[in-house]
Scaffold this active site. Structure first.
Site, short mmCIF file in Angstrom:
data_model
loop_
_atom_site.label_atom_id
_atom_site.label_comp_id
_atom_site.label_asym_id
_atom_site.label_seq_id
_atom_site.Cartn_x
_atom_site.Cartn_y
_atom_site.Cartn_z
N ASP A 37 0.25 70.83 51.64
CA ASP A 37 1.13 70.73 52.80
C ASP A 37 2.28 69.76 52.56
O ASP A 37 2.36 69.12 51.54
CB ASP A 37 0.35 70.13 53.99
CG ASP A 37 -0.70 71.06 54.51
OD1 ASP A 37 -0.47 72.26 54.52
OD2 ASP A 37 -1.75 70.54 54.91
N LYS A 59 5.23 73.19 56.60
CA LYS A 59 6.43 73.56 57.34
C LYS A 59 7.66 73.24 56.51
O LYS A 59 7.78 72.15 55.97
CB LYS A 59 6.52 72.74 58.64
CG LYS A 59 5.74 73.37 59.77
CD LYS A 59 5.98 72.56 61.03
CE LYS A 59 4.91 72.86 62.04
NZ LYS A 59 4.75 71.79 63.02
N MET A 174 0.71 62.85 66.24
CA MET A 174 1.53 63.99 66.68
C MET A 174 2.07 63.79 68.09
O MET A 174 2.23 64.75 68.84
CB MET A 174 0.71 65.30 66.63
CG MET A 174 0.21 65.62 65.24
SD MET A 174 -0.77 67.12 65.18
CE MET A 174 -2.29 66.60 65.94
N1 SAH Z 1 -5.08 64.73 58.76
C1 SAH Z 1 -4.06 63.75 58.98
C2 SAH Z 1 -3.38 63.89 60.32
C3 SAH Z 1 -2.67 65.20 60.49
S1 SAH Z 1 -1.81 65.31 62.00
C4 SAH Z 1 -4.66 62.37 58.83
O1 SAH Z 1 -5.88 62.21 58.76
O2 SAH Z 1 -3.89 61.41 58.73
C5 SAH Z 1 -0.20 64.80 61.53
C6 SAH Z 1 0.18 63.56 62.27
O3 SAH Z 1 -0.44 62.45 61.66
C7 SAH Z 1 1.64 63.24 62.27
O4 SAH Z 1 2.30 63.90 63.32
C8 SAH Z 1 1.65 61.76 62.50
O5 SAH Z 1 1.45 61.44 63.86
C9 SAH Z 1 0.41 61.35 61.78
N2 SAH Z 1 0.68 60.88 60.43
C10 SAH Z 1 0.29 61.42 59.27
N3 SAH Z 1 0.67 60.68 58.23
C11 SAH Z 1 1.32 59.63 58.76
C12 SAH Z 1 1.93 58.47 58.21
N4 SAH Z 1 1.96 58.26 56.88
N5 SAH Z 1 2.48 57.58 59.05
C13 SAH Z 1 2.45 57.77 60.37
N6 SAH Z 1 1.89 58.83 60.95
C14 SAH Z 1 1.33 59.74 60.15
#
Ligand code: SAH
Length: 528
Positions: A37, A59, A174
């Site tokens: 992704d 995306k 998100m």
């Molecule tokens: N599986 C992922 C989350 C996926 S949902 C996890 O465990 O981290 C995607 C959301 O995660 C984004 O919209 C944002 O809110 C958050 N996110 C993911 N990586 C991020 C990062 N490095 N810094 C801040 N927010 C992050």
């Protein structure tokens, strides 16, 4: 059709490529297909085999490259064709990553799979912003919630009224688009308007940014600062701890890293500076090297050669420094000899670095004092019989003679011989001035001669050192500095570079916030 392959659902971690697990990295390197992704550091893909197929399914410019159903089908198809597939997902695959749906699709098709959990951004981005997700008495639980549904919409299934009252930490993923609505809803459901909130953008990436505020104003602050996804919100009293714990990125502070950003002048010779430099850098300091001393061969070697010609005559040879070892061996080589020349004598090494220099030449020292300051060495030597024992002391041409005098007092027949010269490097004066003009927090001295030489380089101008902490490696060096009128701020009691850096850490650590006081400070700032 080939036998069934296998799918690994792998968490890539939140961004910092070092945060993938060891197992994740191993299966990644063995995969034939990697399905990945957005929100992954591209450097992770370098760990895949060169001939592995890489399929991007995230995306692209607002458009999903593949729908979730298409992704599921892709995994099923490749594994059914017998391939080993790694499905690499940001953070943890089961935290809002639709990893559960992918696993179900595989299970329904009877495809073997394994899950390799990852470090979720929900916890790691907070941690990299200096916010512990829980803290004793401050937050005893945490909740991770998806903010992709606007709470104002009637179909929202999230119990915001319950979340507003946990008293723990709430992390919203998100939630950027609906942030105002989410925070307003939490407020109207009973969360205090002054609850601390941090918005963390690109958490754990080099471009991480954090904006803090309270429930009532943080959204406006975040928009004003121009934050954009990926962002997550951390809500709750633990956010306050960031004031003391922010350790990562350009807005980190120095708590816990007392030498952080301190400019430390190293006045040793270039060959000796590297260890001190490495130790200082490990503590976050910025070492500046000014070789105020250089080691040069003797102009007249006759005395040294004569001593080396009758090594068998000595009961002991005691080396005071690595330089002495290097110089003596250089000379021995010139005379066509090697380590066997020491076969008939005992060998002493003052300090671990000196012992190492001997070990490199195949000689294990018979005596290494526990402490290296001359007085302490003499003390230790006094436990052995020295009456009438001939001792050779190869040293610098300007060596300090506490050791020679001490041994003589113990009855030894001491022969002190210069093994090398110390010289002040030409042209280093201008360099010294320039460094001091730009500001030096600490000036380190690792020997008496570096003190003398630096002052000589400065034309005796002691004022140039005002405002810098004078740090000396041991009492003899400190005594020389005081004799020359320098205010000694710190003396290491270990008499080696490790001890010197330890003493600096203690000095600056005490001057700033000792870790044990962090909690009290938190309490004063209104934490429970
Ligand atoms: N599986 C992922 C989350 C996926 S949902 C996890 O465990 O981290 C995607 C959301 O995660 C984004 O919209 C944002 O809110 C958050 N996110 C993911 N990586 C991020 C990062 N490095 N810094 C801040 N927010 C992050």
């Amino acid at each position: 059709m080939l036998g069934k392959g296998k799918v690994y659902l792998v968490g890539a971690g939140p961004g910092d490529p070092g945060l993938i697990t060891v197992k994740g990295l191993r299966v990644l390197s063995q995969a034939q297909v990697v399905v990945y992704d957005r929100l992954l550091d591209p450097s992770l893909l370098q760990h895949a085999a060169p001939d592995a197929e890489q399929v991007f399914v995230g995306k692209a410019r607002g458009r999903q490259a593949l729908t979730q159903e298409q992704i599921n089908q892709l995994l099923v198809d490749r594994a059914s064709a017998g391939q080993t597939v790694v499905r690499l997902k940001g953070g943890d695959p089961f935290v809002f990553g639709r990893g559960g749906e992918e696993a179900l699709a595989l299970a329904q098709h009877g495809i073997p799979f394994e899950v390799v959990p990852g470090v979720t951004s929900a916890i790691a981005a907070a941690a990299y912003a200096g916010i512990p997700i829980t803290h004793r008495r401050v937050a005893t639980c945490f909740t991770v919630v998806s903010g992709s549904e606007d709470p104002a919409k009637p179909e929202s299934s999230i119990p915001w009224d319950v979340l507003a009252r946990t008293g723990g930490t709430l992390v919203v993923l998100m939630g950027w688009n609906a942030l105002e609505s989410i925070l307003r809803t939490l407020g109207s459901q009973g969360m205090a308007a002054d609850t601390p909130v941090a918005l963390v953008q690109w958490g754990t990436w080099p471009q991480q940014r954090t904006v803090t505020g309270v429930l009532a104003d943080v959204a406006a602050r975040g928009r004003q600062a121009g934050l954009e996804p990926p962002v997550l919100a951390v809500i709750g009293p633990v956010v306050k701890l960031r004031e003391q714990l922010r350790w990562f990125g350009p807005d980190s502070n120095t708590a816990g890293r007392p030498l952080w950003g301190k400019r430390v002048l190293i006045t040793r010779s270039r060959t000796q500076a590297s260890r001190l430099r490495a130790l200082l850098e490990a503590q976050g300091a910025l070492p500046l090297e000014l070789p105020a001393i250089e080691i040069a061969p003797l102009e007249d070697c006759r005395k040294l050669d004569a001593a080396l010609a009758r090594l068998n005559h000595f009961g002991w040879v005691i080396f005071a420094s690595g330089n002495a070892v290097d110089s003596v061996f250089a000379r021995l080589e010139g005379l066509g000899k090697d380590a066997r020349a020491f076969g008939g004598t005992q060998v002493g090494a003052i300090g671990p670095a000196t012992a190492e220099a001997l070990a490199r030449r195949g000689i294990r020292a018979d005596f290494i004092p526990a402490r290296s300051a001359s007085e302490a060495v003499v003390d230790e030597l006094s436990k052995r019989p020295w009456a009438g024992v001939p001792v050779l002391l190869p040293a610098a041409d300007i060596g300090r003679d506490v050791l020679a005098q001490g041994l003589a007092r113990l009855g030894a027949q001491v022969e002190w011989v210069a093994a090398y010269r110390t010289v002040t490097p030409a042209g280093a004066g201008g360099q010294a001035r320039q460094m001091l003009d730009q500001g030096v927090d600490v000036v380190t001295f690792a020997s008496s001669s570096t003190v003398r030489n630096l002052l000589e380089l400065l034309g005796g101008d002691k004022a140039a050192l005002e405002g810098s902490l004078i740090a000396c490696i041991g009492p003899a060096t400190a005594a020389t500095a005081r004799e020359l009128g320098l205010p000694v701020g710190l003396v290491s009691d270990e008499h080696n570079v490790e001890g010197l850096v330890d003493a600096l850490v203690r000095h600056f650590g005490d001057a700033e916030i000792p870790p044990t006081h962090l909690y009290e400070r938190g309490a004063r700032q209104g934490l429970p």
